[in-house]
Design a protein around this motif. Sequence first.
Motif, short mmCIF file in Angstrom:
data_model
loop_
_atom_site.label_atom_id
_atom_site.label_comp_id
_atom_site.label_asym_id
_atom_site.label_seq_id
_atom_site.Cartn_x
_atom_site.Cartn_y
_atom_site.Cartn_z
N TRP A 1 0.84 -1.21 0.00
CA TRP A 1 0.00 0.00 0.00
C TRP A 1 0.88 1.26 0.00
O TRP A 1 0.63 2.21 -0.75
CB TRP A 1 -0.91 -0.01 1.22
N MET A 2 1.91 1.23 0.83
CA MET A 2 2.79 2.38 0.91
C MET A 2 3.53 2.62 -0.41
O MET A 2 3.60 3.74 -0.93
CB MET A 2 3.80 2.19 2.05
N PHE A 3 4.09 1.54 -1.00
CA PHE A 3 4.82 1.67 -2.25
C PHE A 3 3.89 2.06 -3.40
O PHE A 3 4.29 2.81 -4.30
CB PHE A 3 5.54 0.35 -2.59
N PHE A 4 2.68 1.56 -3.38
CA PHE A 4 1.71 1.89 -4.42
C PHE A 4 1.38 3.39 -4.38
O PHE A 4 1.25 4.05 -5.41
CB PHE A 4 0.44 1.06 -4.25
N ASP A 5 1.25 3.93 -3.16
CA ASP A 5 1.02 5.37 -3.02
C ASP A 5 2.20 6.16 -3.57
O ASP A 5 2.03 7.21 -4.22
CB ASP A 5 0.79 5.73 -1.55
N ILE A 6 3.42 5.69 -3.30
CA ILE A 6 4.61 6.38 -3.81
C ILE A 6 4.62 6.38 -5.33
O ILE A 6 4.92 7.39 -5.99
CB ILE A 6 5.89 5.71 -3.26
N LEU A 7 4.25 5.24 -5.95
CA LEU A 7 4.20 5.15 -7.41
C LEU A 7 3.16 6.10 -7.99
O LEU A 7 3.29 6.56 -9.14
CB LEU A 7 3.88 3.71 -7.83
N ARG A 8 2.12 6.40 -7.22
CA ARG A 8 1.09 7.33 -7.67
C ARG A 8 1.48 8.79 -7.42
O ARG A 8 0.69 9.71 -7.69
CB ARG A 8 -0.22 7.04 -6.93
#
Length: 434
Positions: free
Chosen positions: A275-282
């Motif tokens: 979830w954290m990495f996905f937010d960073i990618l966004r």
Amino acid sequence: MKKYIPFIIIIVVVVLSFILPTTEVTTVTGVHLDTGDTAWLLASAALVLLMTPGLAFFYGGMVHKKNVISTMLQSFVCMGLVTIVWIVFGFSLVFGEDIGGIIGNPTTFYMMKGTLGNNSWPGMPTIPLVLFAMFQLKFAVLTPALITGGFAERIKFNAYLIFLTLFVILIYAPLAHSTWHPDGILAKMGVLDFAGGTVVHMSAGWAALASALYLGKRKNPSHSPARISYVILGTGLLWFGWFGFNAGSAGGANELAAYAFGTTTTASAAAAMTWMFFDILRGRKPSAMGACIGAVVGLVAITPGAGFVTIPHSFIMGVVAAVVSNLFVIWRNKTGIDDTLDVFPCHGVGGMVGMLLTAVFAYSGVNSDVTVNGLFYGETGLFIAHLIALVGVSIFVFGGSFILLKITDLITPLRVSEEEEISGLDATQHDEEL
């Protein structure tokens, strides 16, 4: 008259409690209770109960400051009201003598009749029946508490108590009986739900969506968390308690409990980081809120399969659930649906992802109760059964919850007035403030 309805309910329950069954000590030959298993289930039941105060902190930290106490109390009160219903006839509705594969006989264990002595439940034969009843109670307590995130900041507390009672009796009990009683229709279909992915999380998610649609949007649907620290504390308590939730569902202090402990840890960790990495990618900054939500989504997703899948596959389940639920949160934000704390995207969708991936990765090498391996192992029967169950459960819970909301609204208005909503529920519903 309407303001007296909660008191009338209490009076009815008290009157029912005086119609006491004969207290008998049940001695069953051939039953050997195990002290180690009993000790672990006692601890597990306490851990699961701790999840509800944990949820109170988790939800309470996310709402506006003027609604923190009300939101937390909506979770906390479940520990009182649901327990009363469960003791009187709720346990019987779920685990009593089967009626048509959808509900139990309410008189089988009325007022805990037949639970004194060495009697046990066939699925957990080494622990006392009364302990099994108390362990299962904690699941019934948590489920309606999860729903409250869907209608947070706009529901009358007295009306909520009525809806809560109706939901436990008419939605939770039939679904739990169908899934966990050996004669239940979903159990006979071969549906696997190790610790409540379908019974707890899917049901709470669909009920929350129905509630959000029925009650409509808040006047101020902005997201302004009161205490991020509460969210972090709540997540820690939930994660801690979830080990009782999942590992306790193994039924004893055994290798399956240890394995469920491992899959639970892995899925939650994988989902939190995803979830954290996905937010960073966004293009967003990594946030404490995101990490906490991700961890809970991973816990939700692994719940139905904790004792049926391997640890590597639990890792995959956590990653997939985090991405899918995150995408659903993005979608929900683009709609007019005011699911205040994203219960449907996180618990509903997370539960459905976990249910389907359990049917993909379930393996008899992990648990001999798996009579048909998952899709990953080349067998299709389990996956088809889970697809059918997913559709049926979704329709039942969403439609049933919508009807119960309407019934409650006819008894007493569900939604607070605009003035009460602006002032905040802490002051208007409880005459308290943070």
